[in-house]
Design a protein around this motif. Structure first.
Motif, PDB file in Angstrom:
ATOM      1  N   GLY A  64       0.818  -1.204   0.000  1.00  0.00           N
ATOM      2  CA  GLY A  64       0.000   0.000   0.000  1.00  0.00           C
ATOM      3  C   GLY A  64       0.850   1.252   0.000  1.00  0.00           C
ATOM      4  O   GLY A  64       2.021   1.233   0.388  1.00  0.00           O
ATOM      5  N   ASP A  89      -6.266  -0.731   0.914  1.00  0.00           N
ATOM      6  CA  ASP A  89      -7.045  -0.080  -0.133  1.00  0.00           C
ATOM      7  C   ASP A  89      -7.228   1.418   0.062  1.00  0.00           C
ATOM      8  O   ASP A  89      -8.272   1.973  -0.265  1.00  0.00           O
ATOM      9  CB  ASP A  89      -8.417  -0.760  -0.295  1.00  0.00           C
ATOM     10  CG  ASP A  89      -8.280  -2.227  -0.671  1.00  0.00           C
ATOM     11  OD1 ASP A  89      -7.327  -2.557  -1.409  1.00  0.00           O
ATOM     12  OD2 ASP A  89      -9.099  -3.043  -0.208  1.00  0.00           O
ATOM     13  N   ALA A  91      -6.697   5.164  -1.086  1.00  0.00           N
ATOM     14  CA  ALA A  91      -6.552   5.688  -2.446  1.00  0.00           C
ATOM     15  C   ALA A  91      -6.822   7.183  -2.492  1.00  0.00           C
ATOM     16  O   ALA A  91      -7.484   7.752  -1.617  1.00  0.00           O
ATOM     17  CB  ALA A  91      -7.523   4.962  -3.383  1.00  0.00           C
ATOM     18  N   ASP A  92      -6.314   7.794  -3.545  1.00  0.00           N
ATOM     19  CA  ASP A  92      -6.517   9.211  -3.808  1.00  0.00           C
ATOM     20  C   ASP A  92      -8.001   9.551  -3.790  1.00  0.00           C
ATOM     21  O   ASP A  92      -8.817   8.830  -4.364  1.00  0.00           O
ATOM     22  CB  ASP A  92      -5.922   9.545  -5.186  1.00  0.00           C
ATOM     23  CG  ASP A  92      -6.006  11.014  -5.515  1.00  0.00           C
ATOM     24  OD1 ASP A  92      -5.632  11.846  -4.679  1.00  0.00           O
ATOM     25  OD2 ASP A  92      -6.449  11.328  -6.647  1.00  0.00           O
ATOM     26  N   GLN A  94     -10.088   9.566  -1.251  1.00  0.00           N
ATOM     27  CA  GLN A  94     -10.889   8.994  -0.169  1.00  0.00           C
ATOM     28  C   GLN A  94     -11.027   9.959   1.000  1.00  0.00           C
ATOM     29  O   GLN A  94     -10.123  10.735   1.291  1.00  0.00           O
ATOM     30  CB  GLN A  94     -10.259   7.707   0.364  1.00  0.00           C
ATOM     31  CG  GLN A  94     -10.413   6.521  -0.522  1.00  0.00           C
ATOM     32  CD  GLN A  94      -9.771   5.286   0.103  1.00  0.00           C
ATOM     33  OE1 GLN A  94      -8.915   5.366   0.976  1.00  0.00           O
ATOM     34  NE2 GLN A  94     -10.181   4.129  -0.388  1.00  0.00           N
ATOM     35  N   GLU A 109      -3.062  12.011  -3.716  1.00  0.00           N
ATOM     36  CA  GLU A 109      -1.843  11.415  -4.267  1.00  0.00           C
ATOM     37  C   GLU A 109      -0.757  12.477  -4.390  1.00  0.00           C
ATOM     38  O   GLU A 109      -0.995  13.569  -4.922  1.00  0.00           O
ATOM     39  CB  GLU A 109      -2.141  10.806  -5.632  1.00  0.00           C
ATOM     40  CG  GLU A 109      -0.991  10.000  -6.182  1.00  0.00           C
ATOM     41  CD  GLU A 109      -1.382   9.284  -7.461  1.00  0.00           C
ATOM     42  OE1 GLU A 109      -0.653   9.457  -8.461  1.00  0.00           O
ATOM     43  OE2 GLU A 109      -2.403   8.584  -7.469  1.00  0.00           O
ATOM     44  N   LEU A 134       0.549   9.031  -0.327  1.00  0.00           N
ATOM     45  CA  LEU A 134      -0.701   9.764  -0.202  1.00  0.00           C
ATOM     46  C   LEU A 134      -0.546  10.796   0.904  1.00  0.00           C
ATOM     47  O   LEU A 134      -0.066  10.461   1.995  1.00  0.00           O
ATOM     48  CB  LEU A 134      -1.853   8.820   0.151  1.00  0.00           C
ATOM     49  CG  LEU A 134      -2.256   7.811  -0.913  1.00  0.00           C
ATOM     50  CD1 LEU A 134      -3.231   6.790  -0.320  1.00  0.00           C
ATOM     51  CD2 LEU A 134      -2.883   8.505  -2.108  1.00  0.00           C
TER      52      LEU A 134
END
Length: 173
Positions: A64, A89, A91-92, A94, A109, A134
């Motif tokens: 991750g 999981d 991610a950009d 969220q 990101e 991130l």
């Protein structure tokens, strides 16, 4: 943006021939990654600007993205990064409502052109940037995020350095 080749070239998985040169901070990162799956490196605030913290080892241990947070107390950032570090999981884009009491955080990101300015020990660990990072972005007391107000209390690492407003966060880029 990032290719997940899963060929980890970190200093745990690959011997670069410099293990005798590791200092106490390096050994601490390695011990934390081996024990917990990641380590949190903190850079304290000083006369030049606010502090920040980031993870090292999530890419190695969990596949991750690494996480970074800026502009708050180091203990608060370490706690937030450890809460998120346990999750898969990420991610950009969220939102996470349960990281900072009463406030949501958003994940963005990080553009790789920022890595050398902020993630030196992470670069030492992986030796193969870019790996995904991130930024954990927090709102102000009114719930507004930096992209809503233009606040520079934390950097806008989702932007390329040339598009970031000059200031304390851009001095080393």
């Amino acid at each position: 943006m990032f290719e997940d080749s899963r060929i980890c070239r970190c200093v745990i998985c690959h011997d670069y021939g410099d293990r005798d040169d590791y200092d106490a901070a390096d050994e601490g990162v390695l011990a934390n990654v081996r024990t917990f799956g990641w380590s949190v490196t903190g850079v304290p605030a000083d006369q030049d600007g606010p502090g920040w913290a980031y993870t090292i080892g999530r890419w190695h241990s969990r596949g991750g993205a690494e996480l970074a947070m800026f502009g708050l107390d180091l203990d608060v950032m370490q706690s937030c990064l450890n809460i998120l570090g346990k999750r898969d999981d990420l991610a950009d884009g969220q939102a996470h409502e349960d990281v900072v009491n009463g406030y949501p955080v958003r994940l963005r990101e990080v553009e790789p052109d920022w890595y050398r300015a902020f993630f030196g020990q992470g670069i030492w660990f992986y030796r193969q940037p870019p790996i995904p990072f991130l930024e954990v972005v927090w709102p102000d007391r009114d719930g507004a995020f930096p992209w809503d107000t233009g606040s520079l209390a934390q950097p806008h690492l989702w932007l390329p350095p040339g598009e970031h407003t000059p200031g304390v966060w851009t001095q080393d880029v």
